[in-house]
Enzyme design. Structure first.
Site, short mmCIF file in Angstrom:
data_model
loop_
_atom_site.label_atom_id
_atom_site.label_comp_id
_atom_site.label_asym_id
_atom_site.label_seq_id
_atom_site.Cartn_x
_atom_site.Cartn_y
_atom_site.Cartn_z
N GLY A 6 5.16 81.18 -33.35
CA GLY A 6 6.51 81.65 -33.04
C GLY A 6 7.53 80.93 -33.89
O GLY A 6 7.21 79.97 -34.58
N PRO A 7 8.78 81.41 -33.83
CA PRO A 7 9.85 80.81 -34.63
C PRO A 7 10.17 79.38 -34.16
O PRO A 7 9.69 78.96 -33.12
CB PRO A 7 11.04 81.76 -34.39
CG PRO A 7 10.69 82.55 -33.20
CD PRO A 7 9.21 82.57 -33.07
N PRO A 8 10.95 78.65 -34.94
CA PRO A 8 11.28 77.28 -34.57
C PRO A 8 12.07 77.22 -33.26
O PRO A 8 12.80 78.15 -32.93
CB PRO A 8 12.17 76.79 -35.73
CG PRO A 8 11.95 77.74 -36.83
CD PRO A 8 11.55 79.05 -36.22
N GLY A 9 11.89 76.13 -32.54
CA GLY A 9 12.71 75.87 -31.37
C GLY A 9 12.34 76.65 -30.12
O GLY A 9 13.12 76.71 -29.18
N VAL A 10 11.17 77.26 -30.09
CA VAL A 10 10.79 78.01 -28.89
C VAL A 10 9.90 77.17 -27.97
O VAL A 10 9.44 77.65 -26.94
CB VAL A 10 10.07 79.33 -29.22
CG1 VAL A 10 11.03 80.29 -29.90
CG2 VAL A 10 8.85 79.10 -30.07
N GLY A 11 9.61 75.93 -28.36
CA GLY A 11 8.89 75.04 -27.46
C GLY A 11 7.42 74.85 -27.79
O GLY A 11 6.65 74.41 -26.94
N LYS A 12 7.01 75.13 -29.02
CA LYS A 12 5.59 74.98 -29.37
C LYS A 12 5.17 73.51 -29.29
O LYS A 12 4.19 73.18 -28.62
CB LYS A 12 5.35 75.52 -30.79
CG LYS A 12 5.69 77.00 -30.93
CD LYS A 12 5.37 77.52 -32.32
CE LYS A 12 6.16 76.86 -33.42
NZ LYS A 12 7.62 77.08 -33.36
N SER B 29 9.53 98.29 -43.63
CA SER B 29 10.28 98.54 -42.39
C SER B 29 11.77 98.73 -42.63
O SER B 29 12.52 99.12 -41.73
CB SER B 29 10.05 97.43 -41.38
OG SER B 29 10.85 96.32 -41.70
N LYS C 200 12.47 91.66 -33.31
CA LYS C 200 13.59 92.41 -33.89
C LYS C 200 14.61 92.78 -32.83
O LYS C 200 15.83 92.68 -33.04
CB LYS C 200 13.07 93.68 -34.58
CG LYS C 200 12.33 93.39 -35.88
CD LYS C 200 11.70 94.66 -36.44
CE LYS C 200 11.04 94.41 -37.78
NZ LYS C 200 10.34 95.59 -38.29
N1 LIG Z 1 10.91 77.25 -22.31
C1 LIG Z 1 11.48 76.05 -22.49
N2 LIG Z 1 11.80 75.29 -21.44
C2 LIG Z 1 12.35 74.09 -21.62
N3 LIG Z 1 12.64 73.54 -22.79
C3 LIG Z 1 12.33 74.25 -23.89
C4 LIG Z 1 11.72 75.53 -23.80
N4 LIG Z 1 11.53 75.98 -25.05
C5 LIG Z 1 11.97 75.03 -25.89
N5 LIG Z 1 12.46 73.98 -25.18
C6 LIG Z 1 13.03 72.76 -25.75
O1 LIG Z 1 13.58 73.05 -27.01
C7 LIG Z 1 13.40 71.96 -27.91
C8 LIG Z 1 12.73 72.43 -29.16
O2 LIG Z 1 11.39 72.78 -28.90
P1 LIG Z 1 10.18 72.46 -29.84
O3 LIG Z 1 9.00 72.25 -29.02
O4 LIG Z 1 10.54 71.40 -30.81
O5 LIG Z 1 10.07 73.82 -30.62
P2 LIG Z 1 9.05 74.27 -31.75
O6 LIG Z 1 7.98 73.26 -31.82
O7 LIG Z 1 8.58 75.60 -31.29
O8 LIG Z 1 9.85 74.35 -32.98
C9 LIG Z 1 12.60 70.95 -27.15
O9 LIG Z 1 13.47 69.98 -26.65
C10 LIG Z 1 11.99 71.74 -26.03
O10 LIG Z 1 11.72 70.95 -24.92
MG LIG Z 2 7.56 72.10 -33.55
#
Ligand SMILES: Nc1ncnc2c1ncn2[C@@H]1O[C@H](COP(=O)(O)OP(=O)(O)O)[C@@H](O)[C@H]1O
Ligand SMILES: [Mg+2]
Length: 818
Positions: free
Chosen positions: A390-396, A714, A757
Site C-alpha cells: 500500500g501507499p506510504p503512511g497507511v500503517g504497514k 487508463s 483512484k
Molecule cells: N489504522 C491506523 N490506526 C492507527 N494509526 C495508524 C493507522 N494507520 C497508520 N497509522 C499511523 O500512521 C503512522 C504512519 O504509519 P506507518 O506504519 O509508518 O506507515 P507505512 O509503513 O505504511 O508507510 C504511524 O504512526 C501509524 O501508527
Molecule cells: Mg513503512
C-alpha cells in the site's frame, strides 16, 4: 633431509591408478619428507630403472617383517606415493636414491608380481581437522621438538626453526616424524593414523618421552613410560600454549582479552559448528601479537560471534486473543487486514505446536518423522510470508511493530530500498578489508533474540546488478527448508533463521521479482477516507502526539471539524503521515504557549487550524483547472496511492496535421492517446465537432509526468474527453473525474486500481466519477460512506463519457445525436 614447501598440500596431486611397488625394509617414507634409500635387489633395480624412464612415481610400502623378496602378503596396505628425485649408481651395481613422499595411498589390488610388484592404488588423504586441539597439538609438537633439538647433538638447530615455520599441522607432523629418530614401525603407525591430530598426539607422546630419556638419562620411572592421561595432556597443552604466549610477550594484555572473549563466547551458547570456528579463531588470536593487523580482524569477528543471539528466544506460545487485543489497541479499523493477520498467527501457532512435537528430541518413544512436514522441497503448503502492500503512511510498518508486541517478540526493520548487492544481505567474506556480516545478521544482533519479527521494508525497491542478485539471497532467507542453516559470508558458519517471523512491505507489487512474490501472501492497504483519517487522528495520532510533547489530555483537544480541515487543506495523501506531522506541529506550538505561562486548555477549531498552520495549501484545484476547455480530470494509480491528474489539450496552427504528446512518455500511453485522437477525428461529425477544426493544426496533448499510472491505457477516456472539450470549446464539468481505456472504435475497457483512484477523487473534492461498466464490481471495495458521497457513472462507450462530461445543456453547439 628436505621438505616440500608448505602449501604443497594433499589433494592437488593426482595419484595414478596403478603403481610399481617398492617394498621398504626397516624404512618408511612419509608424505612430504625426502628420504635416502639404498636399492640392491635385482628386481628393485629393474623397477627403479623402469620408473626413471617414466613419470618417476612409485609406491613406497613398508614390509611387515624384514625378509628377502617379499610378496604381496608381506606388505602393509598403507604406503606413500613418492617421486624419485636423485639417483646414483654405485660400482657394485646397487643404487642410491633420494625419494620424495607425496601422499598417502592404499593398496587396493595387485596387478602383477613380475618382474616386480605392481598394484592398483587409491589416494588415502589424511583427515585434516581445523580444531583448536590440532593447533594446540601442533604447537606442542613444535615446542617439544625444539627442546629435543637443543638437547641433542645429532639434530641441527635449523630443523627446529623449519618446524616452527610450518603452520599447517599436517606438514608439521610429517616433518617432525620424519626427522626425529624413530623405529620404522612407529613411523608406519603414524603414517596409518587417519586424523592429523592423532598423529600429533602420538608425536607429543613420543617426543616427550624421548626428551625425558635425554634429560633424565637412564633414570626413568615406570609411570613416565605410561601414556599421559587425558587430564595431564590437557594441562600439558595449556602449559605449552602459555609458554608460547609468554615468548611472544602477550601473556598480560592478550591473555586476559582472549580469556574474556572465551568467557563471552561460552555464555553465548554457540551451536557445534560455530563453536568450532570460534575456538579455532580464539586459538589463532592467542598466538598473535596485539599489534598484528589480523589481531584486530579476529577480535572483531569473535565479538560478532559472542554478540549474536544464538540461543536467545523471546516469544513463548501464541495467544490469539491477546494478539487481537494488541492489534485493536494499536490500529483503527483495518478489520480485514487484522483478521488475515490473526488467521496467519493461528496457523503459525498450530504448525508450531505440531512441528515442535515432531522435532522434540526428548520424545524418543514416539515415531519421529524424518523431516518436519514443512521442510520438504516445494511443498505448496509451506508458510507464506505476509506482505503489506500500500501507499506510504497507511500503517504497514506500525502493523509489523504491533504484531511483534502481540507476540512478545522484538521488532527489527531492514529497508531494502536501493539494495543491489547480494553481499548486503549475506555479508562479505572475512578476507575483505572492513568486511561485515550482511544486514540479516546485523538485524538479528540488534534484535538480541533469534525469534524477532523481522520487517523487510520496501521489498519492491530491491534491485540487481553485476554484484549479484539480492533477491535470490532473500529467497533463501525466507525459505523454511533452507533458512535454518543460513550462511552469512562473514560469519562463515550457519545461523538458524527458522524462528524469525519475516514480514515484507511494498508500495507496489509490480517491481517485486516473481519468485519472491510467489512466496508472499499479499495484504492490501489502499488508504483511508477522510472520515477514517479523522478517526485515526482522534484515537491514535493525537493521543500519541500529546504524550510526545508532554501534554495532558485536557490541555489540548481537537474538534472533528478541525481535523477534517487539516486533512483537506493541508494534506494530500492516501495515508496519514502528513496528518500526523501537522498534528505534531500544532502540539508543539501549544506546548510552547503552555511553557510560556499560558494556562488555559486549548481547543483547536477549524479557524484555529488556519491560525496555527497558515493558509490552506490545497485549494480546490480541480474546479480551478477545469474552467477552460481542453482540460479533463483523470484518475491514476501510483505506488504512493491514487491521484488525480489533469490532461491538457491545445491546438496550434501548423503546416500539417500532427499530434504532439508531452509529459508521460510510455508506449502504452502513446498508443492510447493515438486511439483517443483517432476516435475523436473519425467521429467528429457524430460528436457535433466541426471536422474542419483540426485542419492544419498541431494538436498538443500534455499528460503530467508526476502521476505514473500503473495501467498505461487508463488515461484513454480522459485524453479523449480533453480533446472533445477542446474541439467543442466547452469546459468539462468541474466536479467530475474519470478513468478507463478507450479503443479505436470508442469502446471503454476496464482498468485497475479502482479503490485507490476513488479515494483520490474524493480527496480532491470530486463529486462524480466515470468508470468503465466492467469495473462495476470493484466499486464494492470502496468504503461505504464514500459510496454514499460520490456518484458513479458506469459507461460502455465514448459517447456516454462525453454525454456526462460535456453536458449539452449549456452547449453552444448541440450534438446531433442528442
Ligand atoms: N489504522 C491506523 N490506526 C492507527 N494509526 C495508524 C493507522 N494507520 C497508520 N497509522 C499511523 O500512521 C503512522 C504512519 O504509519 P506507518 O506504519 O509508518 O506507515 P507505512 O509503513 O505504511 O508507510 C504511524 O504512526 C501509524 O501508527
Ligand atoms: Mg513503512
Amino acid at each position: 633431509m628436505a621438505i616440500r614447501p608448505p602449501g604443497d598440500g594433499q589433494n592437488d596431486f593426482v595419484v595414478p591408478d596403478a603403481l610399481p611397488v617398492l617394498p621398504l625394509r626397516d624404512a618408511v617414507v612419509l608424505p612430504l619428507a625426502a628420504v635416502p634409500l639404498a636399492v640392491g635387489q635385482a628386481r628393485s633395480v629393474r623397477l627403479v630403472d623402469d620408473v626413471m624412464r617414466g613419470n618417476r612415481l612409485l609406491a613406497l610400502v613398508a614390509q611387515r617383517e624384514s625378509k628377502q623378496d617379499p610378496g604381496p602378503d608381506d606388505l602393509r596396505q598403507i604406503g606413500t606415493v613418492g617421486m624419485i628425485h636423485q639417483l646414483a649408481r654405485t660400482p657394485d651395481g646397487s643404487i642410491r636414491l633420494m625419494v620424495q613422499g607425496i601422499e598417502r595411498i592404499r593398496l587396493v589390488d595387485w596387478v602383477g608380481t613380475e618382474p616386480y610388484l605392481v598394484a592398483r592404488v587409491s589416494p588415502h588423504p589424511d583427515q585434516v581437522d581445523q580444531s583448536t586441539e590440532a593447533e594446540a597439538l601442533r604447537r606442542a609438537v613444535v615446542d617439544v621438538f625444539r627442546r629435543l633439538v637443543e638437547a641433542s647433538s645429532e639434530l641441527p638447530a635449523e630443523v627446529a626453526i623449519a618446524a616452527e615455520n610450518l603452520a599447517d599441522p599436517r606438514h608439521a607432523a610429517y616433518f617432525v616424524a620424519s626427522i626425529v629418530p624413530l623405529d620404522a614401525a612407529v613411523r608406519q603407525e603414524i603414517l596409518e593414523m587417519d586424523p592429523v591430530s592423532a598423529k600429533l598426539r602420538r608425536l607429543v607422546d613420543l617426543l616427550q618421552r624421548e626428551l625425558a630419556v635425554r634429560e633424565l638419562g637412564r633414570k626413568i620411572t615406570t609411570d613416565t613410560e605410561e601414556k599421559l592421561s587425558k587430564k595431564q595432556r590437557e594441562y600439558y597443552l595449556r602449559e605449552q600454549l602459555k609458554s608460547i604466549q609468554k615468548e611472544l610477550g602477550e601473556e598480560e594484555g592478550g591473555g586476559t582479552e582472549v580469556a574474556e572473549l572465551r568467557r563471552r563466547l561460552d555464555e553465548a551458547g554457540l551451536p557445534e559448528q560455530a563453536k568450532r570456528e570460534a575456538d579455532r579463531e580464539l586459538a589463532r588470536l592467542a598466538g598473535l601479537s596485539a599489534a598484528s593487523p589480523e589481531h584486530g580482524m579476529i577480535t572483531t569477528y569473535l565479538e560478532w560471534m559472542a554478540n549474536l543471539p544464538w540461543n536467545k528466544l523471546a516469544g513463548g506460545t501464541i495467544d490469539i486473543h491477546h494478539a487481537r487485543r494488541v492489534l485493536d489497541e494499536d490500529h483503527f479499523d483495518l478489520e480485514k487486514v487484522k483478521d488475515r493477520i490473526l488467521e496467519y498467527l493461528a496457523v503459525k501457532k498450530l504448525r508450531q505446536e505440531r512441528g515442535d512435537e515432531a522435532r522434540s528430541p526428548g520424545s524418543a518413544a514416539t515415531a519421529v518423522p524424518a523431516e518436519p512436514p514443512h521442510v520438504t522441497g516445494d511443498n505448496p503448503a509451506r508458510e507464506p510470508i505476509l506482505c503489506f502492500v500500500g501507499p506510504p503512511g497507511v500503517g504497514k510498518t506500525s502493523l509489523g511493530q504491533s504484531i511483534a508486541r502481540a507476540l512478545g517478540r522484538r521488532f527489527v526493520r531492514m529497508s531494502l530500498g536501493g539494495v543491489r548487492d547480494e553481499a548486503e544481505i549475506r555479508g562479505h567474506r572475512r578476507t575483505y578489508i572492513g568486511a561485515l556480516p550482511g544486514r540479516i545478521i546485523q538485524g538479528l544482533r540488534r534484535a538480541e533474540t533469534r525469534d524477532p519479527v523481522f520487517m523487510l521494508d520496501e521489498i519492491d525497491k530491491i534491485g540487481a546488478d553485476w554484484r549479484g542478485d539480492p533477491s535470490s539471497a532473500l529467497l533463501e532467507v525466507l525459505d523454511p527448508a533452507q533458512n535454518h542453516t543460513f550462511a552469512d559470508n562473514y560469519l562463515g558458519v550457519d545461523f538458524d533463521l527458522s524462528q524469525v517471523l519475516f514480514i515484507a512491505t511494498a508500495n507496489t507489487l509490480d517491481t517485486i521479482p516473481g519468485p519472491l512474490r510467489d512466496r508472499m501472501e499479499i495484504l492490501t492497504l489502499s488508504g483511508y477516507t477522510d472520515a477514517e483519517k479523522v478517526g485515526i487522528a482522534q484515537q491514535y495520532l493525537i493521543p500519541k502526539q500529546l504524550a510526545a510533547h508532554g501534554l495532558a489530555a485536557n490541555e489540548l483537544a481537537f474538534d472533528a471539524d478541525a481535523i477534517r480541515q487539516i486533512v483537506r487543506g493541508y494534506t494530500r495523501e492516501a495515508g496519514v503521515r502528513s496528518l500526523d506531522r501537522e498534528i505534531a506541529t500544532i502540539a508543539r506550538k501549544v506546548a510552547r504557549r503552555l511553557a510560556e505561562g499560558q494556562t488555559d486548555p486549548v481547543r483547536i477549531t477549524a479557524a484555529r487550524v488556519v491560525e496555527l498552520l497558515g493558509r490552506p495549501r490545497f485549494i480546490d484545484e480541480v474546479a480551478e483547472r477545469t474552467t477552460r476547455p481542453g482540460v479533463a480530470t483523470g484518475l491514476a494509480w501510483t505506488p504512493v496511492g491514487g491521484d488525480v491528474l489533469f490532461v491538457e489539450a491545445s491546438m496550434m496552427p501548423g503546416s500539417e496535421e500532427r499530434l504532439v504528446l508531452t509529459g508521460m512518455l510510455g508506449d502504452v500511453m502513446r498508443e492510447s492517446a493515438q486511439a483517443a485522437v483517432s476516435y475523436v477525428w473519425s467521429n467528429a461529425e457524430m460528436l457535433g465537432i466541426d471536422p474542419k477544426i483540426f485542419e492544419g493544426k498541431t494538436i498538443h496533448v500534455h499528460v503530467p509526468a508526476g502521476a505514473i499510472p500503473k495501467d498505461g491505457p487508463s488515461a484513454g477516456v480522459t485524453i479523449m474527453t480533453a480533446l472533445a472539450s477542446l474541439a467543442l470549446r466547452r469546459p468539462v464539468q468541474n466536479d467530475l473525474a474519470m478513468t478507463g481505456e478507450i479503443t479505436l472504435r470508442g469502446k471503454v475497457l476496464p482498468v485497475g486500481g479502482i479503490k485507490e483512484k476513488v479515494l483520490a477523487a474524493h480527496r480532491a473534492g470530486i463529486r462524480s466519477v466515470i468508470l468503465p461498466r466492467r469495473n462495476e464490481r470493484d466499486v464494492e471495495d470502496v468504503p461505504e460512506d464514500l459510496r454514499r458521497q460520490l456518484a458513479f457513472v458506469l459507461v460502455d462507450n465514448a459517447e456516454e463519457v462525453l454525454a456526462h462530461a460535456l453536458p449539452p445543456a449549456s452547449a453552444p453547439v448541440t450534438a446531433g445525436r442528442a
